[in-house]
Design an enzyme around this catalytic site. Structure first.
Site, mmCIF file in Angstrom:
data_model
loop_
_atom_site.group_PDB
_atom_site.id
_atom_site.type_symbol
_atom_site.label_atom_id
_atom_site.label_comp_id
_atom_site.label_asym_id
_atom_site.label_seq_id
_atom_site.Cartn_x
_atom_site.Cartn_y
_atom_site.Cartn_z
ATOM 1 N N CYS A 211 11.296 -41.813 17.313
ATOM 2 C CA CYS A 211 10.233 -42.401 17.635
ATOM 3 C C CYS A 211 10.000 -42.266 19.101
ATOM 4 O O CYS A 211 10.542 -41.749 19.967
ATOM 5 C CB CYS A 211 10.601 -44.266 17.458
ATOM 6 S SG CYS A 211 11.056 -44.325 15.528
ATOM 7 N N LEU B 67 8.641 -42.430 13.516
ATOM 8 C CA LEU B 67 8.838 -41.471 12.721
ATOM 9 C C LEU B 67 9.715 -42.278 11.683
ATOM 10 O O LEU B 67 10.882 -42.301 11.940
ATOM 11 C CB LEU B 67 9.720 -40.428 13.230
ATOM 12 C CG LEU B 67 9.918 -39.051 12.289
ATOM 13 C CD1 LEU B 67 8.836 -38.482 11.761
ATOM 14 C CD2 LEU B 67 10.696 -37.947 13.124
ATOM 15 N N VAL C 76 12.546 -42.689 8.811
ATOM 16 C CA VAL C 76 13.518 -41.715 8.513
ATOM 17 C C VAL C 76 14.415 -42.626 7.534
ATOM 18 O O VAL C 76 14.847 -42.106 6.354
ATOM 19 C CB VAL C 76 14.561 -41.232 9.697
ATOM 20 C CG1 VAL C 76 15.702 -40.614 9.047
ATOM 21 C CG2 VAL C 76 13.589 -40.155 10.322
ATOM 22 N N ASN D 137 13.969 -46.173 20.225
ATOM 23 C CA ASN D 137 13.885 -44.818 19.564
ATOM 24 C C ASN D 137 15.600 -44.293 19.389
ATOM 25 O O ASN D 137 16.450 -44.368 20.380
ATOM 26 C CB ASN D 137 13.364 -43.991 20.720
ATOM 27 C CG ASN D 137 13.560 -42.424 20.330
ATOM 28 O OD1 ASN D 137 13.641 -42.062 19.631
ATOM 29 N ND2 ASN D 137 13.563 -41.840 21.550
ATOM 30 N N GLY D 138 15.938 -43.870 18.302
ATOM 31 C CA GLY D 138 17.130 -43.275 18.064
ATOM 32 C C GLY D 138 17.594 -43.568 16.696
ATOM 33 O O GLY D 138 16.984 -43.904 15.682
ATOM 34 N N GLU D 139 19.138 -43.493 16.388
ATOM 35 C CA GLU D 139 19.936 -43.518 15.030
ATOM 36 C C GLU D 139 21.184 -43.939 15.344
ATOM 37 O O GLU D 139 21.793 -43.442 16.280
ATOM 38 C CB GLU D 139 19.745 -42.171 14.496
ATOM 39 C CG GLU D 139 19.946 -42.229 13.284
ATOM 40 C CD GLU D 139 18.878 -42.759 12.461
ATOM 41 O OE1 GLU D 139 19.080 -43.605 11.613
ATOM 42 O OE2 GLU D 139 17.639 -42.167 12.543
ATOM 43 N N ASP E 59 18.736 -49.716 10.800
ATOM 44 C CA ASP E 59 19.622 -49.523 12.148
ATOM 45 C C ASP E 59 18.900 -50.516 13.158
ATOM 46 O O ASP E 59 19.539 -50.807 14.180
ATOM 47 C CB ASP E 59 19.956 -48.354 12.498
ATOM 48 C CG ASP E 59 18.841 -47.319 13.114
ATOM 49 O OD1 ASP E 59 17.923 -47.673 12.541
ATOM 50 O OD2 ASP E 59 19.289 -46.576 13.948
ATOM 51 N N SER F 201 22.288 -29.969 14.486
ATOM 52 C CA SER F 201 22.170 -28.837 15.488
ATOM 53 C C SER F 201 23.317 -28.843 16.379
ATOM 54 O O SER F 201 23.843 -29.959 16.725
ATOM 55 C CB SER F 201 20.976 -28.815 16.613
ATOM 56 O OG SER F 201 20.694 -27.568 17.111
#
Length: 615
Positions: free
Chosen positions: A2, A51, A53, A77-79, A102, A377
């Site tokens: 986000c 965004l 997810v 913003n994050g996971e 989360d 990645s």
């Protein structure tokens, strides 16, 4: 992922300022194309771009919860990769949840543990919480700096944002650069000193730090640091532990309600992520893993082998996809597109960047986003296992300056003579290096060379690694792609930090320990392939495009670029197609066309951001 932003002012009625913060949030629409929302309190406005997810319905933000009559609002913003464990722990403590996101777990974690919540989190994050009862702002950033967070102190509060553009969208903020900003821009770019924002007044919340602000004071504190201890595990035990930690980090990061993928170069790092992801998805009966590789138009024809880039990726990618039968897609960028995207990639950073190394990654992320929302990645493995050449060369190791910054004399030589005398770039860069070395948690009794090497690992972690993470964040989020980086898992980083160099160099191979840990996971030829970095183009068409474009800037003569750089030196650079600058400008590959493209980005930045030099 986000985009987050906000404005706090303890002397202003902030409910009247929602439109200002909405405009700040809208500048981050690329980070969150699915939804845009604002929230306001007496002295605060938060803006959020989402965004989606996980948990489309339950994860909406900014999120407010009331506990024991006290209100808390989160902009995040994050996971989080330990969401289930934290939710279970909090439920046992009596908390109730309205979603499976989360976001709610993070907010409840703060409500229970307050500032100590950050020590409980395993993930990538930057967030702000307004604690209404305490009239307090609390902001924090993940341990390794995967997710960005900038702020701008004001007389009675501050502004914050995921990217500098959100703060620059505020009417009180000017695009000014003072002497220190020029030293950052010209001496260190495309890296920057941890905590610095280049623009006058702009600051970055450093990785592993939190900020707490009330109407009376502001405190910034570090909450995490690697700890130096004697490594007691045997070689075999160490390899098994690394294997377990790598596997756990990757599998934790495969949680998503939307299609997931991996970046695949055929190198050991991305291949390990692909192999472990593939096995996990098969075990869980999930759809076939999507993998994506990247190349430049006609790269096989023009590729030039070097110590830094010993071979091209294509044959190794094919070996991986044949072995694991992934749903593979190879993306090939044209030289025209690579050149055209220099401007977009600069705007994504809000600063001149890594030129075509950036623009190629931005385009690649856009291609992945057409088929997947999340990608894993391989960044950070070289920094924590010692994969770069400067870990192995004693002259670089014993130097008194960043090993990826051997170009300082050349950089100074490009400046106008008056700025050379004023900025003292060598002294500035050396001082920033010494500042970082002063933070290193050394181990008592280490030899001089081992202490030097520990320092090298540290400056790589807080400088070079964060520069690459910044690049990956900006270029991926510019295309609304969420990228996760399992090798930045802090449990893995903490363990490998104390592994002796001889063990990291097992069998006298760079990243030998990681290779041994992955035996049986990857084909042998992949496992022991020599390291090769993210590729750059060798095509003469690209060199011609950037040469002609920079020649056009020279013909302008009144470009603001020449308020900083010496006109004749830039002209000589163009005449030699970049060859007059003999050292890589930054890192390993930023030479010739890449340097000219960087200067083009600098020219674009000065003009488009209307930068005013105040020194």
């Amino acid at each position: 992922m986000c985009g987050i932003t906000g404005w706090i002012d303890f002397k202003r009625e902030m409910k009247n300022e929602v439109n200002v913060v909405k405009a700040m949030a809208d500048s981050l629409a690329h980070r969150g194309p699915d939804a845009g929302t604002t929230w306001s309190g007496d002295h605060v406005v938060f803006g959020h771009r989402r965004l989606i997810v996980i948990d489309p319905a339950g994860g909406a933000q900014p999120m407010t919860r009331v506990q024991n009559g006290k209100e808390y609002t989160l902009c995040y913003n994050g996971e989080l990769y330990n969401t289930d464990e934290l939710r279970s722990e909090l439920k046992n403590l009596g908390y109730r949840f309205e979603s499976y996101s989360d976001t709610e777990v993070l907010l409840m974690s703060y409500i229970h543990w307050q500032e100590g919540c950050v020590e409980k989190l395993n993930g990538i994050f930057s967030f702000a919480i307004w604690d209404s009862a305490r009239e307090m702002l609390f902001m924090a950033r993940d341990r390794l700096g995967v997710k960005p967070l900038f702020f701008y102190p004001l007389e009675n509060g501050l502004l914050f944002g995921s990217e500098m553009k959100a703060i620059l969208a505020h009417p009180l903020v000017k695009t000014e650069v003072d002497t220190e900003g020029l030293q950052e821009l010209l001496g260190l770019s495309p890296s920057h000193t941890p905590g610095k924002g280049v623009f006058k007044g702009m600051k970055e919340l450093r990785p592993a730090h939190w900020l707490r602000m009330t109407r009376n004071d502001t405190e910034v504190r570090r909450y995490w640091q690697v700890t130096s201890e004697k490594h007691l595990d045997s070689e075999e035990e160490t390899a098994l532990k690394v294997r377990k930690l790598v596997k756990d980090a990757i599998e934790r990061q495969l949680v998503s309600d939307l299609p997931i993928s991996t970046f695949l170069s055929g190198g050991v790092d991305s291949s390990a992520i692909t192999a472990i992801s593939h096995a996990h998805m098969q075990k869980k009966h999930l759809p076939t893993l999507k993998t994506f590789s990247f190349d430049y138009e006609d790269n096989a024809k023009f590729f030039v082998e070097s110590d830094f880039q010993p071979n091209s990726d294509a044959p190794w990618v094919k070996r991986m996809t044949n072995t694991f039968q992934t749903d593979h897609h190879n993306a090939v960028i044209t030289q025209d597109k690579l050149f055209t995207l220099l401007e977009d990639s600069m705007r994504s950073r809000d600063l001149p960047g890594m030129a075509d190394i950036d623009s190629s990654l931005m385009w690649f992320c856009g291609e992945i986003r057409k088929q997947a929302t999340v990608g894993l990645s391989g960044e950070c493995a070289d920094e924590i296992f010692g994969g770069y050449p400067w870990f192995h060369r004693e002259d670089r190791l014993m130097s008194d300056i960043f090993p990826w910054m051997t170009s300082i004399s050349g950089r100074e030589n490009l400046l106008r003579p008056a700025l050379q005398k004023k900025l003292h770039l060598k002294e500035y860069v050396k001082a920033r290096y010494e500042d970082s070395l002063a933070e290193v948690p050394h181990l008592e009794g280490e030899s001089k060379i081992e202490a030097k090497r520990r320092g090298m690992f540290y400056v790589n972690m807080i400088w070079f690694m964060t520069t690459l993470l910044e690049r990956k964040d900006r270029m991926s989020m510019a295309k609304s792609l969420e990228v996760r980086v399992p090798f930045a898992d802090h449990h893995l980083v903490e363990y490998v930090w104390n592994v002796p160099w001889a063990m990291k160099m097992l069998n006298n191979r760079e990243k030998g320990l990681l290779r041994k840990a992955l035996e049986g996971v990857l084909p042998t030829e992949i496992l022991y392939r020599k390291k090769s970095p993210f590729p750059k183009t060798h095509h003469p068409t690209y060199k011609n495009l950037v040469t002609q474009a920079l020649d056009g800037v020279i013909k302008e003569k009144d470009s603001p670029l020449f308020d900083i750089l010496d006109y004749q030196k830039v002209k000589d650079l163009v005449a030699t197609e970049g060859a007059s600058f003999t050292e890589p400008y930054f890192g390993q590959l930023m030479t010739g066309p890449q340097l000219m493209a960087h200067l083009l980005q600098m020219d674009m930045w000065l003009k488009q951001y209307n930068v005013k030099i105040t020194s």
